[in-house]
Design an enzyme around this catalytic site. Structure first.
Site, mmCIF file in Angstrom:
data_model
loop_
_atom_site.group_PDB
_atom_site.id
_atom_site.type_symbol
_atom_site.label_atom_id
_atom_site.label_comp_id
_atom_site.label_asym_id
_atom_site.label_seq_id
_atom_site.Cartn_x
_atom_site.Cartn_y
_atom_site.Cartn_z
ATOM 1 N N LEU A 174 -5.063 -1.046 -7.063
ATOM 2 C CA LEU A 174 -6.358 -0.268 -6.913
ATOM 3 C C LEU A 174 -6.357 0.472 -5.701
ATOM 4 O O LEU A 174 -7.153 1.483 -5.701
ATOM 5 C CB LEU A 174 -7.326 -0.928 -7.253
ATOM 6 C CG LEU A 174 -7.970 -1.446 -8.618
ATOM 7 C CD1 LEU A 174 -9.038 -2.251 -8.431
ATOM 8 C CD2 LEU A 174 -7.928 -0.337 -9.415
ATOM 9 N N LEU A 198 -4.981 1.333 1.082
ATOM 10 C CA LEU A 198 -5.051 2.736 1.464
ATOM 11 C C LEU A 198 -6.710 2.801 1.867
ATOM 12 O O LEU A 198 -7.000 3.216 2.658
ATOM 13 C CB LEU A 198 -4.930 3.570 0.119
ATOM 14 C CG LEU A 198 -5.018 5.082 0.484
ATOM 15 C CD1 LEU A 198 -4.261 5.593 1.461
ATOM 16 C CD2 LEU A 198 -4.555 5.882 -0.890
ATOM 17 N N PRO A 203 -16.136 -4.117 -16.216
ATOM 18 C CA PRO A 203 -14.920 -4.682 -15.538
ATOM 19 C C PRO A 203 -15.624 -5.029 -13.900
ATOM 20 O O PRO A 203 -14.999 -5.886 -13.463
ATOM 21 C CB PRO A 203 -13.951 -3.526 -15.248
ATOM 22 C CG PRO A 203 -14.026 -2.991 -16.642
ATOM 23 C CD PRO A 203 -15.504 -2.699 -17.055
ATOM 24 N N GLY A 238 19.464 0.559 1.957
ATOM 25 C CA GLY A 238 19.798 -0.015 0.644
ATOM 26 C C GLY A 238 20.578 -1.275 0.904
ATOM 27 O O GLY A 238 21.240 -1.422 1.982
ATOM 28 N N CYS A 263 20.134 4.433 7.730
ATOM 29 C CA CYS A 263 20.624 2.967 7.576
ATOM 30 C C CYS A 263 21.805 2.691 6.786
ATOM 31 O O CYS A 263 23.095 3.307 7.115
ATOM 32 C CB CYS A 263 19.757 2.065 7.184
ATOM 33 S SG CYS A 263 20.114 0.390 7.247
ATOM 34 N N HIS A 293 15.366 2.901 11.056
ATOM 35 C CA HIS A 293 14.577 3.728 9.926
ATOM 36 C C HIS A 293 13.564 4.335 10.732
ATOM 37 O O HIS A 293 12.485 3.896 11.015
ATOM 38 C CB HIS A 293 13.592 2.537 9.373
ATOM 39 C CG HIS A 293 14.919 1.853 8.351
ATOM 40 N ND1 HIS A 293 15.008 2.259 6.813
ATOM 41 C CD2 HIS A 293 15.712 0.677 8.425
ATOM 42 C CE1 HIS A 293 16.061 1.517 6.493
ATOM 43 N NE2 HIS A 293 16.431 0.680 7.317
ATOM 44 N N GLU A 335 11.535 6.514 9.773
ATOM 45 C CA GLU A 335 10.290 6.675 8.629
ATOM 46 C C GLU A 335 9.258 5.810 9.172
ATOM 47 O O GLU A 335 8.085 6.015 9.007
ATOM 48 C CB GLU A 335 10.776 6.350 7.417
ATOM 49 C CG GLU A 335 11.216 5.180 6.878
ATOM 50 C CD GLU A 335 12.741 4.993 6.731
ATOM 51 O OE1 GLU A 335 13.194 3.915 6.042
ATOM 52 O OE2 GLU A 335 13.278 5.510 7.717
#
Length: 542
Positions: A15, A19, A189, A353, A380, A514, A516
């Site tokens: 949901l 965030l 709900p 990966g 990587c 990495h 990012e």
């Protein structure tokens, strides 16, 4: 003492609790408050490091080497506050700590039980190492009613009692579906989710209702009545066009105002949302568009590349362009299959990966980018494949490969069993546990003078986050550099290759780390900003 905001979710997963937590943290920051964000994960794994990307999505890595939930990436990107090992806890880690203590005899013969021993450990985690902040936002993974989450909800119930209403607030994220056939929104709900939360002793203070269409005033009154919250505490959480619109949308709906009101903070300054408005304007009014081909192996679950997707978007923000991503399964390029899907991209990126599947397809994509002079970014595993491609096709090293895939004739990439971090030697063994044994967290690197990456960073020394087991073998440096692949970044002791680049190519860089993980919408990572700029130049040539 900081005030605590506990974020829970109901009805279904995904949901957007993470965030919502990040956006609320950003809004409180915009008002001048200091924040810290944490995640409680009910699964039994000690951390997500050994979990499949298809099961869990991305594993986010902190500076101090913690393998954590991807929501911590949202926290960092939205607030700029570095996360740490102490900001993510799992049931597995809680039980591991308790069993270790029981074996040592720390409980002095007591019967070890969920209450108080497990709940006390959870509360200790929530309250520890908060630092000098005004608010701690603590998100609980999963949904209310999940059996594995019960100890966490019980711990938060106890904390709500112990801290008192002036120091604890419960924000519940729930679902309000729109039934097209009936032409109406459904509140049931949300009502049932709150009822489930009440059954374990927690009364939510604020409801963030995720929805696709606006919530009517009558529906808000209905929810407030049946869920026992003020009408103003029913916040509409409608789908946004961009992640970075969410803080602005939630502010417009009054989320941060309701939080301050609930804590009886009446003298709060108005938020400075200028940087979020600037980012939103840039995203919605770009000067152009570029297409990036991402050749990976987990492309059927894009959450596996969450930070990467956001970092590319940040590169677009830095250059005021929209970045369109073309996802390509690397396995489709194996066995001599056509590389035609790469023909229309303006740049190619091969991400990290694990494992052999799709590796040859990634090597084929590297060769395509090199020969066609298309900007290439290898991260990587993507750097390792670029090194193997150069070894095979340019340096004439037949049989070059990685020991990750078996026993190649020439181990250009191999398992590193010992390395230096700061003043300490870290070790691992080939037959040891998989969990927590990679090179993890922030490591320094020294950049070569006159290199492209030195110009991009504008610095001689950098520090970036790692998550990998295998390293490029420095012994082949001379042969590879003679073939045009320059080692432009190394560990301080010169043993571990960190960055490679080609000087005979418009933009060709591979990094072992990495980048990012450290990119932010208001502070794009320089490598991604430069990569997207190169893609823009490429788009002008085609």
């Amino acid at each position: 003492m900081p005030r605590y905001i506990f974020i829970t979710g109901g009805v279904v997963s995904s949901l957007g609790k993470g965030l919502a937590s990040a956006a609320l943290g950003a809004l409180l920051q915009a008002r001048g408050y200091r924040v810290r964000l944490r995640k409680l994960d009910p699964y039994l794994n000690v951390d997500p490091g050994t979990m499949s990307p298809y099961q869990h999505g991305e594993v986010y890595v902190t500076d101090d080497g913690a393998e954590t939930d991807l929501d911590l990436g949202h926290y960092e990107r939205f607030t700029g506050v570095p996360a740490a090992q102490s900001d993510n806890i799992t049931t597995g880690r809680i039980y591991q700590n308790i069993i270790d203590r029981e074996r040592r005899g720390d409980y002095l013969g007591a019967t070890v039980q969920v209450i108080p021993h497990v709940t006390d450990q959870i509360k200790e985690f929530v309250l520890s190492d908060a630092g000098d902040v005004d608010f701690v936002l603590c998100e609980v993974g999963g949904t209310v009613g999940d059996i594995e989450g019960l100890p966490f909800f019980e711990s938060l119930r106890q904390l709500g009692q112990e801290l008192g209403r002036d120091k604890a607030l419960f924000l519940h994220v729930t679902l309000m579906p729109y039934i097209k056939a009936a032409g109406e929104m459904k509140t049931k709900p949300t009502q049932h989710s709150v009822k489930e939360l009440l059954s374990i002793g927690i009364q939510p203070d604020i409801l963030l209702c995720r929805c696709e269409v606006p919530i009517s005033a009558s529906d808000k009154r209905k929810i407030a009545l049946f869920c026992n919250v003020p009408e103003g505490a029913v916040i509409e959480g409608r789908d946004a066009a961009s992640l970075y619109d969410v803080p602005l949308e939630y502010h417009n709906q009054g989320l941060d105002r309701e939080v301050l009101k609930r804590f009886r903070i009446e003298d709060a300054p108005e938020p400075d949302l200028s940087r979020w408005k600037n980012i939103s304007e840039t995203i919605h009014a770009p000067d152009g568009e570029v297409t990036i081909g991402i050749v990976g192996k987990y492309v059927s679950l894009l959450d596996a590349y969450k930070s990467l997707m956001e970092a590319l978007a940040h590169g677009g923000i830095a250059n005021n362009v929209k970045v369109r991503l073309k996802w390509l399964d690397s396995a489709q390029f194996e066995g001599g299959e056509s590389l035609a899907p790469l023909e229309d991209v303006h740049a190619i990126l091969v991400p990290g990966g694990f494992g052999e599947r799709g590796a040859e397809g990634k090597i084929a994509a590297v060769k395509f980018a090199r020969e066609r002079n298309i900007p290439y970014f290898g991260i990587c595993f993507g750097m390792q494949m670029a090194v193997i491609e150069a070894a095979r096709n340019l340096a004439g090293i037949d049989g070059a490969g990685s020991t990750e895939f078996g026993k190649p004739d020439v181990p250009i990439v191999g398992l590193m069993t010992e390395w230096v971090r700061g003043n300490e030697v870290e070790q691992r063994s080939a037959g040891g546990d998989l969990g927590g044994t990679m090179r993890l967290g922030a490591y320094p690197a020294v950049l070569v003078q006159g290199s492209r990456v030195r110009d991009i960073y504008g610095a001689d020394h950098i520090e970036e986050r790692h998550r990998h087991r295998y390293e490029v073998n420095i012994a082949y440096r001379e042969q590879l550099e003679a073939a045009g692949l320059k080692f432009s970044g190394l560990s301080p002791d010169g043993v571990l290759p960190e960055i490679v680049e080609r000087t005979d190519h418009p933009w060709f860089i591979g990094v072992q780390f990495h980048p990012e993980y450290k990119s932010r919408p208001f502070d794009p990572h320089p490598l991604f900003a430069s990569f997207i700029a190169a893609a823009i130049e490429q788009s002008r040539l085609v």
